[in-house]
Design an enzyme around this catalytic site. Structure first.
Site, PDB file in Angstrom:
ATOM      1  N   GLU B 292       0.727  -1.270   0.129  1.00 42.41           N
ATOM      2  CA  GLU B 292      -0.098   0.173  -0.025  1.00 42.41           C
ATOM      3  C   GLU B 292       0.853   1.206   0.054  1.00 42.41           C
ATOM      4  OE1 GLU B 292      -2.695  -0.732   3.482  1.00 42.41           O
ATOM      5  OE2 GLU B 292      -3.719  -2.172   2.503  1.00 42.41           O
ATOM      6  N   CYS B 390     -11.087   0.966   7.126  1.00 35.45           N
ATOM      7  CA  CYS B 390     -10.601   2.276   7.562  1.00 35.45           C
ATOM      8  C   CYS B 390     -11.110   3.436   6.846  1.00 35.45           C
ATOM      9  CB  CYS B 390      -9.178   2.229   7.670  1.00 35.45           C
ATOM     10  SG  CYS B 390      -8.496   1.805   6.024  1.00 35.45           S
TER      11      CYS B 390
END
Lengths: 604, 604
Positions: B292, B390
Site C-alpha cells: 500500500e 478504515c
C-alpha cells in the site's frame, strides 16, 4: 505436407549457420557446465545424500534429457566424441538405475518410491516425455539405440500403469509433453503401442471430474492444465502456456496420424484463438506471470509480459505440426515470427545466458522493489541458469534442429517454409537454397526431383519480385520447376505495425518491423526515457550493420518530447524536438547492461 | 496562518452543503449499520466468545473511534439525540472496560493482556490515536468531556509505558497516527504532556536499530513505516502511504508548535517529493498495492493504482498543516485536488458504498482472474464494508469537518482557502461566502473585522476576473477590505492536462480537467474500448448538468479508431471517425454498474 527432418537438411552457411555454430560450440557446452555445477548431471547417479548441496529436483531429469536432445541434433553433422561421451555417461547411469519394470525418475526413486504415479503435478510423465524425445533424437542422429531401449522400457511401464493395470493414481499428465514425445517414439520405432498411449492421454484429458481439482494444487482451476473439458471441445487457449502448447502440438500430431477431424478442428480453433487474440507481436505467449498463463483476449501487457521462452518454442512446435496437417503459409509465418523474436531473445548474443520471461518493455524506474522485497516485473538481464532451467536447453534444441523447419513435400511439390542457406537431400529430391536471410530478402533456389516449387511469401511482406512466373496458393508462390535457379527478392524495408484497437496497452503505439524481425529501442542508444520518444508511421530509416548480432539495426527519424515547465502535471503545450532513434532487433535487447527497452513506440 | 475550525464555520448551502447533508443523513448511519452488523460496535462490550461470529479484530477499535469522530462533527449544527445516544453507549462500554491504569484495547484486553505494547505492528497506538481524535472532536462539538477523560487516562498510561517507566517492548508506533492525535489533545486541553509525548514518538522514529526490522514482519524493510532514518533526515516519501501521510501531518503540527525548523524543512522536502514525483492527477497516492506504498519517482501506473482513499485524506491533513506553517496557496490547491477527485471517489453517489483503492483506469477485459483465483487489479465496484474498513469513516469525517479547510487568518488578513457557500463567525471576524463552486467559478465574499482579504487563485485557473483591485501574494489575490462585497469569477472551462514525460504510463495521453475536477470517460456512456478513443488538446466541450452528482458532465469532440482489417497486428493505416466523448467527473465513476473507465485519454 510432409516436412523434411534435420537428417535430410543441412544449413550450410550465412546467418543461421553461424547461429547453429554458436549454439553448438558455446551454448550447449555452457548449459552442460551449468547442469554439472548445479548437480543435475550427477543426480542421475542417485547417490545424493541429505545435507549435501544440490538436492535433486523433480524437474531436473527433463533438463538432462533436453540437453541430450539439443546435443544429439548436432551429432549428425558434427559427431564430436566428447559430446557422445557425455551422453553415453548419462545413459550408463540410467541403465544402472532404471527399475526392473522400466520406471526411471531420480526424485521418486530416491525419495518416495512408494508414491510413483501418485501426484499428477509432479512432472513424472513430463520428464518421461523429454526422455523419449532425447532417445529418438539421439537414435536419429547417431543410430545409437541404447537410450531408446531405456525409453521404450519406461514407456511400456507407463502403458501398464495407465492403460492395462491402471495402478496410477491419476489419469493424465499434470504437465503435458509425453503425448507429443510418444508420437515421436511411434514414428521412429513404428510401434503402434506408443501412438495408442499418446492417444489415450489425449482422449482422457478433461474427462475426469477428479482432475478438475487435483490433489496437489487443489486451489488451481483445471483450466491451468487444460483439463476442464475434453480436448476436442476446447476452443480457447487457456492456462499454463507451455502445457497448453505442448498439448496442442500433440493434438495436431494425432489429428494427422489418426485422421481425426474433430481433433484437427480443435487445433484450428485453438490456433485462431492464439493468433487473433492472445499473441504478442514477438510471437511471445502468456500475459499472466501468475500461472505462467494465457489470460483474457487482447490482454497483452508489455512491461509485465510473461512470455516464457518455452512458450514461444511451444508455438513453433505447434505450427510445425499444423503445417503437416495443412499446406498454409500462415503457420510457417507464425513459426518464423516466434523464432526470430520472442524465442531467440531468450539467449544472449554471446550464447551463454538466458531469459525465462521476455518482456516487451522495460522502464527501470518502474522496477520498484517494495518493503517485502517483492519484484513487480520480469528480470531485466539474462542469467546462466535458473532454479527451473527448462528454457536454456529447450532453446538450444530448437536452434540445433532448425533444419526441420525449412522444407516440406506434398506430391510433386517441394515446399520452402523457412529461408536459410541450406541443402536438402532425400531419395532423389535435392534442393539448394542460398540467402543472407534474415539480413536481406534475396533467396535463390535450385531444386531437383520435384516438378513444382512452392515458396512461402512471408506474411509480413508487402511486395516481392521473382524471376520466373508463379501462381499464389495458400500463401506460397508456386513455380514450375525447370531445374534452373529460381530467384526471389522480398522487400525488407522497415514498416510500422499497429495492434488492433482492443489491445489497450498498445493504443497510440507503433512497433517497427523489418522482414520477420521486430525492433525495439534501448536507452543505452537513445538516452533516458524511451516514452518521451515518438515516431510517425512514415518514418525514414537508415540501416546500420551490427557486427555483434550479424543483423541490421536502424536509425529512424522521430521526435523527443521536452517538458516546457517543471511540474508533474501541466496544461502547457508539449514541445517536440526532431531526433534520430536507434532501433535494434528485439532479440538483441539487454546485451549491453541493464537499461530501458521499448518495443511499442509512441506514435506522433 | 491560523485556520478556523468547524466550530467557527458553517457551510450553509449549495453543493458542499448537500454533500455534508448526505454524509450526515445517509453515509454516517450506513457506516454505523455496517459496524453494528459486523460486530464492531458490540466488540466494545468485550463479551465475544470463541466460536461466535465476528471475532474482534485489532483494527476495529479505530473504526468505532472514527465513526464517533465523523458523527461528532455533525453535532455542532445538528445535535441529534439518537447520534449522541449511540456515542454515549460506546463511551459507557469504554468506561466499564477501561483498565485501572487507563489502558484500553479490545483485542489485547480480551485475547492477550500480557502482550500489551509488545508488537509494534499491532495497531495499539494507532487505535489510541483515533480514540484521542474522537474524544477531542466530541468535546469540541458538544462540550461533553466523558470520552476525553477516557482518552486522557489512556494517554497517561501510554506516556508511562513509553517515556517514564519504559515498559513497552518497542519505541515508536508501527502505524503512525497517535502523534497527530496527541497534538489535538494538547491543543484542546492545553496539557503539554501530550505535546511532549507526540514529540517523543516523532523524535524516536528512525533512531532504533531494533525498529529497522521489527519482529512482527521481519521481512519488511523499515522504510515501510518510515523508520529507516530519523524524521528530520527524511527527504523522500516512502513506504505505506497512510502511515507516511499521518506522520508528515504530525511533523508539520510539531514544526509549528515547537518552531522546529529542521522538522519544517523535512516537511517541505517530503511535500516536494510527493507533488513533483509521486502523486496521481487525482491527488491519489500509492503506486504499489503490495505494501500500500509509494514506489519510485514517476512510477504512476493507472490500472493497478493503489491510491487508497485514506492516503488521499492523509494528503489533505498534511496540506492543512502545511498551510498553518506557511501562507502558500499551493497547499490549499493540493488539498482541493485530493478532495474533489481521489478522496470523494471513495464514496458512491448514493453515499452508501466505498472504494478502498481508486484506480485511474479500468479495462474489464484485463481483469483476468487466474487459475489460482488471484485478482490482478483493484475492485471495480464500491462495497459497503471492508474487512479492513478504515476508509469509509475516514471519508465521512473529512466531509463532516470540511468547514475546517475554508478560512484562515494571519494578522489583519482573512484567507479564503476553499470555496463554498459558508459563514465564518469568530470573535469580531465575520465572513459570508456565496458560490455554486465547484459547479461554477463565481465567488462572492463579504468580510467584517479584517482589513485585507486574500483569496486563493486556484492553481488550475488560467484566468479570472475580480471586481476590485488586488495584488498577488503567494498564490492569493489580496484585496483591501472595504466591507463591500468582493466578487471573483474563475474560468472553469475544461482544459487538457499533460503529465511530464517521465510518467511513462501517461505518455501520449491527456486528462481533461475543469476547475478542480478531473474528468474520466466510462464505457457505459461511450461504448466498449475507451482506448480506441482519442482527443486533441484543442477539443470543444459542451457542459451537461448531471442531476445525480449535481456536477457538470462534458461532451467533448474526439475520434474513435476503427480497425481496417481483421487481424491482431497489421501494417495498414489506422482509420479514425469523429465522435463525441461523454466525460464525467472522476469522483462519479463506477456508479452505473461495472464498466471500463479511463482518466488519461489517448491524444490524437
Amino acid at each position: 505436407m510432409k516436412t523434411y527432418d534435420f537428417r535430410k537438411v543441412r544449413i550450410t552457411g550465412d546467418w543461421l549457420a553461424r547461429l547453429q555454430e554458436q549454439n553448438r560450440l558455446v551454448t550447449i557446452p555452457a548449459i552442460y557446465k551449468q547442469f554439472e555445477q548445479t548437480g543435475r548431471i550427477a543426480a542421475f547417479d542417485m547417490n545424493w545424500k541429505q545435507g549435501e548441496p544440490n538436492q535433486p529436483h523433480i524437474f531436473w531429469d527433463s533438463d538432462n534429457y533436453k540437453w541430450i536432445e539439443c546435443a544429439a541434433y548436432t551429432l549428425k553433422e558434427h559427431p564430436d566424441p566428447a559430446v557422445i561421451e557425455r551422453i553415453e555417461h548419462l545413459i550408463d547411469a540410467m541403465e544402472a538405475h532404471q527399475c526392473e519394470d522400466g520406471y526411471f525418475n531420480v526424485c521418486f526413486q530416491m525419495f518416495e518410491p512408494q508414491n510413483r504415479f501418485t501426484f499428477r503435478q509432479q512432472h513424472e510423465l513430463y520428464c518421461a516425455g523429454h526422455l523419449f524425445e532425447a532417445a529418438v533424437a539421439y537414435a536419429e542422429a547417431t543410430g545409437r539405440e541404447r537410450l531408446l531401449a531405456v525409453a521404450e522400457k519406461y514407456a511400456d511401464c507407463i502403458y501398464r500403469a495407465f492403460v492395462t493395470e491402471k495402478t496410477a493414481k491419476f489419469f493424465t499428465p499434470g504437465h503435458e509433453e509425453i503425448e507429443l514425445a510418444l508420437v515421436k517414439m511411434y514414428r521412429y520405432t513404428g510401434k503402434k503401442k506408443f501412438l495408442d498411449l499418446a492417444a489415450h492421454f489425449i482422449n482422457e484429458r478433461g474427462t475426469h471430474d477428479e482432475e478438475r481439482n487435483d490433489g496437489y494444487h487443489p486451489e488451481i482451476r483445471s483450466d491451468y492444465n487444460q483439463s476442464l473439458v475434453p480436448v476436442r471441445e476446447q476452443t480457447e487457449a487457456v492456462g499454463h502456456c507451455v502445457r497448453a502448447l505442448y498439448l496442442y502440438t500433440a493434438m495436431a500430431d494425432l489429428a494427422l496420424e489418426l485422421r481425426d477431424e474433430a481433433l484437427e478442428k480443435a487445433c484450428r480453433a485453438l490456433y485462431r484463438d492464439i493468433v487473433d487474440k492472445k499473441m504478442y507481436v514477438t510471437g511471445g505467449l502468456g500475459s499472466s506471470a501468475f500461472g505462467e498463463a494465457f489470460s483474457n483476449p487482447y490482454d497483452l501487457p508489455n512491461e509485465e509480459a510473461y512470455t516464457e521462452t518455452c512458450a514461444g518454442i511451444g508455438l513453433m512446435l505447434f505450427m510445425h505440426r499444423m503445417l503437416a496437417l495443412e499446406n498454409n503459409a500462415a503457420y510457417a509465418d507464425l513459426l518464423e515470427r516466434a523464432f526470430y523474436n520472442g524465442v531467440l531473445s531468450g539467449v544472449s548474443l554471446d550464447g551463454k545466458a538466458f531469459f525465462y520471461e521476455n518482456p516487451l518493455e522495460i522502464t527501470m524506474l518502474n522496477h520498484f522493489t517494495n518493503s517485502w522485497g517483492a519484484r513487480r516485473y520480469p528480470l531485466t538481464q539474462r542469467i546462466e541458469c535458473f532454479p527451473c532451467s527448462c528454457c536454456p536447453p529447450n532453446l538450444a534444441r530448437v536452434i540445433s534442429q532448425f533444419g526441420n523447419y525449412l522444407f516440406g513435400s506434398d506430391g510433386d511439390t517441394l515446399y520452402v517454409n523457412q529461408f536459410a542457406t541450406a541443402e536438402l537431400s532425400d531419395d532423389g529430391v535435392r534442393a539448394v537454397m542460398t540467402t543472407r536471410y534474415p539480413v536481406d530478402g534475396d533467396v535463390s533456389l535450385r531444386v531437383e526431383g520435384k516438378s513444382r516449387v512452392a515458396v512461402r511469401i512471408p506474411g509480413w511482406c508487402a511486395s516481392f519480385t521473382a524471376d520466373a512466373p508463379y501462381t499464389v496458393e495458400n500463401g506460397y508462390a508456386v513455380f514450375a520447376n525447370t531445374g534452373a535457379p529460381i530467384r526471389l527478392s522480398f522487400d525488407m524495408k522497415p514498416f510500422a505495425v499497429r495492434a488492433r484497437s482492443e489491445v489497450v496497452r498498445d493504443a497510440g503505439r507503433l512497433c517497427i518491423q523489418a522482414g520477420p524481425i521486430v525492433y525495439c529501442a534501448e536507452s543505452v542508444d537513445n538516452g533516458a526515457n524511451l516514452h518521451a520518444l515518438a515516431v510517425s508511421p512514415d518514418f525514414e530509416a537508415k540501416a546500420v550493420a551490427d557486427p555483434v548480432s550479424g543483423l541490421l539495426d536502424y536509425d529512424v527519424t522521430g521526435w523527443r518530447r521536452k517538458d516546457p515547465v517543471d511540474a508533474l502535471y501541466y496544461r502547457a503545450e508539449e514541445v517536440w524536438e526532431p531526433t534520430v532513434i536507434r532501433l535494434i532487433p528485439y532479440r538483441c535487447f539487454a546485451n549491453r547492461g541493464e537499461c530501458d527497452m521499448l518495443v511499442w513506440l509512441h506514435k506522433k
